[in-house]
Motif scaffolding. Structure first.
Motif, short mmCIF file in Angstrom:
data_model
loop_
_atom_site.label_atom_id
_atom_site.label_comp_id
_atom_site.label_asym_id
_atom_site.label_seq_id
_atom_site.Cartn_x
_atom_site.Cartn_y
_atom_site.Cartn_z
N CYS A 33 -58.99 -124.16 12.28
CA CYS A 33 -59.22 -122.73 12.45
C CYS A 33 -58.36 -122.18 13.59
O CYS A 33 -58.29 -122.76 14.66
CB CYS A 33 -60.71 -122.49 12.75
SG CYS A 33 -61.10 -120.79 13.17
N ASP A 34 -57.71 -121.04 13.31
CA ASP A 34 -56.92 -120.35 14.34
C ASP A 34 -57.63 -119.11 14.85
O ASP A 34 -57.47 -118.74 16.01
CB ASP A 34 -55.56 -119.93 13.76
CG ASP A 34 -54.77 -121.12 13.24
OD1 ASP A 34 -54.39 -121.97 14.05
OD2 ASP A 34 -54.57 -121.20 12.01
N LEU A 35 -58.40 -118.44 13.98
CA LEU A 35 -59.07 -117.21 14.38
C LEU A 35 -60.46 -117.15 13.76
O LEU A 35 -60.61 -117.31 12.55
CB LEU A 35 -58.26 -115.99 13.93
CG LEU A 35 -58.84 -114.61 14.29
CD1 LEU A 35 -58.90 -114.43 15.80
CD2 LEU A 35 -58.03 -113.50 13.65
N VAL A 36 -61.47 -116.93 14.61
CA VAL A 36 -62.84 -116.73 14.15
C VAL A 36 -63.12 -115.23 14.17
O VAL A 36 -62.83 -114.55 15.16
CB VAL A 36 -63.86 -117.45 15.06
CG1 VAL A 36 -65.29 -117.19 14.58
CG2 VAL A 36 -63.57 -118.95 15.10
N ILE A 37 -63.65 -114.71 13.08
CA ILE A 37 -63.98 -113.29 12.99
C ILE A 37 -65.47 -113.17 12.70
O ILE A 37 -65.99 -113.82 11.80
CB ILE A 37 -63.17 -112.59 11.89
CG1 ILE A 37 -61.67 -112.83 12.08
CG2 ILE A 37 -63.45 -111.09 11.88
CD1 ILE A 37 -60.80 -112.20 11.01
#
Length: 266
Positions: free
Chosen positions: A112-116
């Motif tokens: 994972c690079d970005l958690v939204i």
């Protein structure tokens, strides 16, 4: 450039008429009609649009009882590539700290690079889980994101709304952002995708599948791992009886003066 996204979603009651466990103060969710948290629809849409721009995958991650699988499947219908449900009786009764910790443990095991996340949930309205996840993962976080302006391999640029003031903020990746309803207009679930994903598996993880996000910290699972407890829940006091006055401005003003004098405010 390819970025992998995790979107945290939650199944919430579809009605305000939910019973509460008198011993724990927790909502009794079993048998209650539920829906995907409306704020999380905007988080999913943000991930889908970014994926269309830069490539990558979108994983929908949820925590809840087995019935919450339907929320993950709805994310499939909208466009998610993978779905994970954290379901274990040991997770029950979690406050925002324990929820953030449990989700962070799972995210720590996903590419994972970005958690939204959505800004908040309709059943809790705290807005604390997104920042909590970032703190446990020790990555940057920005909330109140009204617009995603650009994304690159190591940075995402967002517009943050703080009342009447807006700021453009650059967030290094990996990181966490929480989007508002102003961020986008969510797409509708696709019937074609519903048919295409009917046999897709939702991965179900329990507490034994998770490992602490850092040595010597936790585990903060469920009610036992929560920092807060609900002591009492009660309905708000009913409003006192009201009066409706009609008339022109002069009549209403005179009546108001008379009433204020009766109440000894004047």
């Amino acid at each position: 450039m390819v970025i992998d996204f995790v979107v945290c979603i939650k199944q919430v009651p579809q009605t305000g008429e939910v019973e509460v466990d008198p011993d724990t103060g927790n909502l009794l969710r079993e048998g209650v009609q539920s829906q995907l948290n409306p704020y999380d629809l905007h988080a999913l849409e943000a991930a889908f649009r970014l994926r269309e721009e830069v490539g990558g995958t979108v994983t929908a991650l949820s925590m809840g009882p087995s019935q919450a699988e339907s929320a993950v499947r709805e994310a499939f219908w909208m466009g998610a590539d993978r779905g994970i449900l954290l379901s274990d009786r040991r997770f029950a009764g979690a406050d925002t700290l324990a929820t953030a910790y449990t989700l962070a443990c799972a995210i720590n095991q996903i590419a994972c690079d970005l958690v939204i996340t959505g800004l908040q949930t309709t059943d809790g309205d705290t807005g604390q889980v997104g920042p909590g996840i970032a703190e446990f993962l020790q990555v940057p976080h920005v909330c109140y994101v009204d617009e995603i302006r650009s994304v690159a391999a190591e940075m995402i640029r967002v517009l943050v709304g703080l009342g009447e003031v807006q700021h453009t903020v650059e967030v290094p990746l990996p990181g966490v952002i929480s989007v508002t309803r102003s961020a986008n207009q969510p797409r509708l679930p696709s019937f074609r995708r519903k048919l295409a994903t009917a046999d897709w598996q939702v991965d179900v993880w329990d507490a034994d599948n998770l490992r602490p996000v850092s040595d010597g910290e936790g585990p903060f699972f469920g009610l036992e791992g929560s920092a807060t407890r609900v002591q009492r829940i009660f309905p708000p006091p009913s409003r006192p009886e009201s009066e409706t006055w009609r008339g022109d401005g002069q009549q209403l003003a005179e009546r108001m003066m008379t009433k204020l004098k009766e109440l000894r405010f004047l």
